[in-house]
Design a protein around this motif. Structure first.
Motif, PDB file in Angstrom:
ATOM      1  N   LEU A  31      -6.406 -37.898  23.243  1.00  0.00           N
ATOM      2  CA  LEU A  31      -7.342 -38.689  24.035  1.00  0.00           C
ATOM      3  C   LEU A  31      -8.306 -39.440  23.119  1.00  0.00           C
ATOM      4  N   ALA A  32      -8.817 -38.757  22.100  1.00  0.00           N
ATOM      5  CA  ALA A  32      -9.733 -39.393  21.148  1.00  0.00           C
ATOM      6  C   ALA A  32      -9.071 -40.577  20.450  1.00  0.00           C
ATOM      7  N   SER A  47     -16.509 -50.671  12.911  1.00  0.00           N
ATOM      8  CA  SER A  47     -15.778 -50.035  11.822  1.00  0.00           C
ATOM      9  C   SER A  47     -14.855 -48.943  12.369  1.00  0.00           C
ATOM     10  N   GLU A  48     -13.809 -48.668  11.618  1.00  0.00           N
ATOM     11  CA  GLU A  48     -12.868 -47.614  12.012  1.00  0.00           C
ATOM     12  C   GLU A  48     -13.577 -46.265  12.087  1.00  0.00           C
ATOM     13  N   GLU A  52     -13.786 -44.121  15.543  1.00  0.00           N
ATOM     14  CA  GLU A  52     -13.223 -42.770  15.596  1.00  0.00           C
ATOM     15  C   GLU A  52     -14.278 -41.747  16.012  1.00  0.00           C
ATOM     16  N   ALA A  53     -15.494 -41.888  15.498  1.00  0.00           N
ATOM     17  CA  ALA A  53     -16.566 -40.962  15.863  1.00  0.00           C
ATOM     18  C   ALA A  53     -16.875 -41.065  17.358  1.00  0.00           C
ATOM     19  N   ILE A  54     -16.904 -42.283  17.875  1.00  0.00           N
ATOM     20  CA  ILE A  54     -17.160 -42.483  19.303  1.00  0.00           C
ATOM     21  C   ILE A  54     -16.003 -41.927  20.128  1.00  0.00           C
ATOM     22  N   GLU A  81     -23.390 -26.659  21.590  1.00  0.00           N
ATOM     23  CA  GLU A  81     -23.676 -26.064  20.290  1.00  0.00           C
ATOM     24  C   GLU A  81     -22.889 -26.758  19.181  1.00  0.00           C
ATOM     25  N   ASP A  82     -21.624 -27.144  19.445  1.00  0.00           N
ATOM     26  CA  ASP A  82     -20.801 -27.806  18.438  1.00  0.00           C
ATOM     27  C   ASP A  82     -20.780 -29.297  18.729  1.00  0.00           C
ATOM     28  N   SER A  83     -21.807 -29.995  18.280  1.00  0.00           N
ATOM     29  CA  SER A  83     -21.889 -31.421  18.552  1.00  0.00           C
ATOM     30  C   SER A  83     -21.596 -32.270  17.323  1.00  0.00           C
ATOM     31  N   SER A  84     -21.136 -31.626  16.245  1.00  0.00           N
ATOM     32  CA  SER A  84     -20.826 -32.388  15.040  1.00  0.00           C
ATOM     33  C   SER A  84     -19.512 -33.133  15.222  1.00  0.00           C
ATOM     34  N   ILE A  85     -19.446 -34.332  14.676  1.00  0.00           N
ATOM     35  CA  ILE A  85     -18.265 -35.179  14.806  1.00  0.00           C
ATOM     36  C   ILE A  85     -17.687 -35.419  13.416  1.00  0.00           C
ATOM     37  N   THR A  86     -16.404 -35.147  13.273  1.00  0.00           N
ATOM     38  CA  THR A  86     -15.690 -35.419  12.033  1.00  0.00           C
ATOM     39  C   THR A  86     -14.592 -36.425  12.351  1.00  0.00           C
TER      40      THR A  86
END
Length: 92
Positions: A31-32, A47-48, A52-54, A81-86
């Motif tokens: 989906l991402a 930017s790519e 991707e982060a969005i 709690e896990d809101s970090s984006i890689t």
């Protein structure tokens, strides 16, 4: 010696002890990737890395987005709690 079954997501290499969790993660990454493509095709000059982060942010919060679209916009303000984006590219 015990044998432990694990499932590895081929999109980002993340390992899971549970097949259902691995499949859910893979579905979220698909989906991402599709959201990322939509953003890159719709927003000129983005930017790519940012697209991707969005894409990951929206895919990880698809349940909140669905609630918000059904008339509960406050659902988007809930903090996970896990809101970090890689970005996906960093994992390949």
């Amino acid at each position: 010696m015990a044998v432990v079954a694990v499932w590895k997501c081929d999109r980002d290499g993340k390992m899971f002890d549970d097949k259902k969790a691995a499949e859910a993660h893979d579905k979220m990454l698909e989906l991402a990737a599709n959201i990322t493509d939509l953003i890159e095709n719709s927003v000129k000059g983005i930017s790519e890395e940012h697209s991707e982060a969005i894409g990951l942010l929206l895919a990880r919060n698809s349940d909140k987005l669905a609630k918000a679209c059904k008339g509960k916009p406050e659902a988007l303000l809930e903090v996970d709690e896990d809101s970090s984006i890689t970005p996906l590219a960093a994992n390949q």
